[in-house]
Design an enzyme around this catalytic site. Structure first.
Site, PDB file in Angstrom:
ATOM      1  N   GLU A  94       0.811  -1.220   0.000  1.00 12.31           N
ATOM      2  CA  GLU A  94       0.000   0.000   0.000  1.00 12.31           C
ATOM      3  C   GLU A  94       0.845   1.272   0.000  1.00 12.31           C
ATOM      4  O   GLU A  94       0.312   2.372  -0.170  1.00 12.31           O
ATOM      5  CB  GLU A  94      -0.948  -0.011   1.201  1.00 12.31           C
ATOM      6  CG  GLU A  94      -2.035  -1.060   1.061  1.00 12.31           C
ATOM      7  CD  GLU A  94      -2.970  -1.134   2.255  1.00 12.31           C
ATOM      8  OE1 GLU A  94      -2.593  -0.634   3.332  1.00 12.31           O
ATOM      9  OE2 GLU A  94      -4.059  -1.702   2.115  1.00 12.31           O
ATOM     10  N   GLU A 125       7.599 -21.465   7.808  1.00 11.78           N
ATOM     11  CA  GLU A 125       7.849 -20.601   8.965  1.00 11.78           C
ATOM     12  C   GLU A 125       8.921 -21.158   9.889  1.00 11.78           C
ATOM     13  O   GLU A 125       9.492 -20.439  10.708  1.00 11.78           O
ATOM     14  CB  GLU A 125       6.562 -20.377   9.758  1.00 11.78           C
ATOM     15  CG  GLU A 125       6.080 -21.572  10.562  1.00 11.78           C
ATOM     16  CD  GLU A 125       4.943 -21.185  11.504  1.00 11.78           C
ATOM     17  OE1 GLU A 125       5.096 -21.423  12.712  1.00 11.78           O
ATOM     18  OE2 GLU A 125       3.919 -20.664  11.035  1.00 11.78           O
TER      19      GLU A 125
END
Length: 311
Positions: A94, A125
């Protein structure tokens, strides 16, 4: 350590985490009405801003350090797994339309790569080496900042990212949602926002995710304010890439200058649609090329350029 002992050790770690704590008072939540559950969730969420508020000095210190490096050309890089990684990718994605950041200036890394944004990538992960490889591909410099994000504060990918970044001389920030986390301890700037146990045991996309989103909002937004990407509370570096943003650009110029529609359109035309330049044209009475030069000489800070143009 034997393979049989690893699950037991992990269970012991999880048992000690606030974000994994079981709440007996909610053991029959599934028997409540939908409205009652919604009220419970809403009430839980109100605790998050207060938890963030307690860590604002740490957040501010991290932002000042990030902005100092980005002003020298450094990058802001988020690294996390699962929800934490997705939030980093979201915040990074963004920044270009909101602040007209250059490609690669704000980066979101998620364990497992872009595919992991929309689907689970098993085992990603748990790999510190994967984080090292992802960051090595970016050729880190001491002016870069790496923000490791992990609700538990123990995720190997986030820990590996911070460790590798420090070895390359980059600034490191560790954002976790448990006190005494390994991630915060490993980073130069540790930020631990403890919002309490989740409504659904261990579902850290809830309060922990909200806390992380609030902090990431601050890290990027306030850093961009420090870098001169705003004028007051106006997004003067907005990239007009669609009709809505073009309309927003016109409105921002109008709000900043008080000019009428025709004047705004003429100023934007004279500056190839650059909002900062158009504001400078209108407030300082200069032409488009002069506005561009003044802004370049002022490091993109509109207030500084205005001070030079009309001392």
């Amino acid at each position: 350590m034997t393979s049989a002992s690893r699950p037991h050790d992990l269970l012991s770690q999880l048992d000690s985490l606030t974000t994994e704590a079981f709440r007996p008072d909610l053991a029959e939540i599934d028997r409540l009405s939908t409205l009652e559950i919604a009220r419970l969730m809403n009430g839980e969420d109100t605790a998050v801003p207060a938890a963030v508020a307690q860590r604002l000095p740490a957040v501010a210190a991290a932002i000042d350090a990030i902005a100092e490096r980005m002003a020298r050309g450094g990058r802001l890089i988020y690294a996390g797994a699962g929800t934490a990684g997705r939030l980093g990718v979201l915040d990074a994605s963004e920044c270009p339309p909101t602040f007209n950041t250059a490609p690669g200036q704000v980066v979101g890394l998620i364990a497992g790569g872009p595919e992991a944004v929309v689907t689970s990538v098993e085992g990603a992960e748990d790999s510190r080496e994967l984080a090292q490889a992802d960051l090595a591909a970016l050729a880190l410099t001491p002016d870069d900042t790496v923000v490791g994000i992990s609700a538990s504060g123990r995720t190997p990918y986030a820990l590996g990212a911070v460790a590798y970044a420090r070895s390359r001389g980059a600034l490191t920030v560790g954002l976790a949602c448990n006190a005494g986390s390994a991630l915060a301890a490993a980073a130069e700037h540790g930020i631990e926002v403890v919002a309490g146990p989740e409504l659904l045991t261990g579902s850290t996309r809830l309060k922990a995710g909200t806390a992380q989103k609030l902090v990431l909002n601050m890290l990027s937004t306030i850093t961009m304010i420090r870098l001169g990407k705003t004028y007051g509370n106006l997004m003067v570096d907005v990239r007009a890439s669609n009709e809505k943003l073009r309309a927003r650009s016109r409105r921002i110029v109008s709000l900043a200058t008080g000019a009428g529609d025709e004047e705004v359109e003429n100023a934007l035309s004279a500056t190839d649609g650059e909002v900062k330049d158009a504001i400078l044209v209108l407030l300082a009475g200069v032409d488009g090329p002069t506005a561009a030069r003044l802004l370049e000489e002022s490091g993109g800070h509109l207030r500084a350029a205005l001070a030079v143009a009309r001392p």
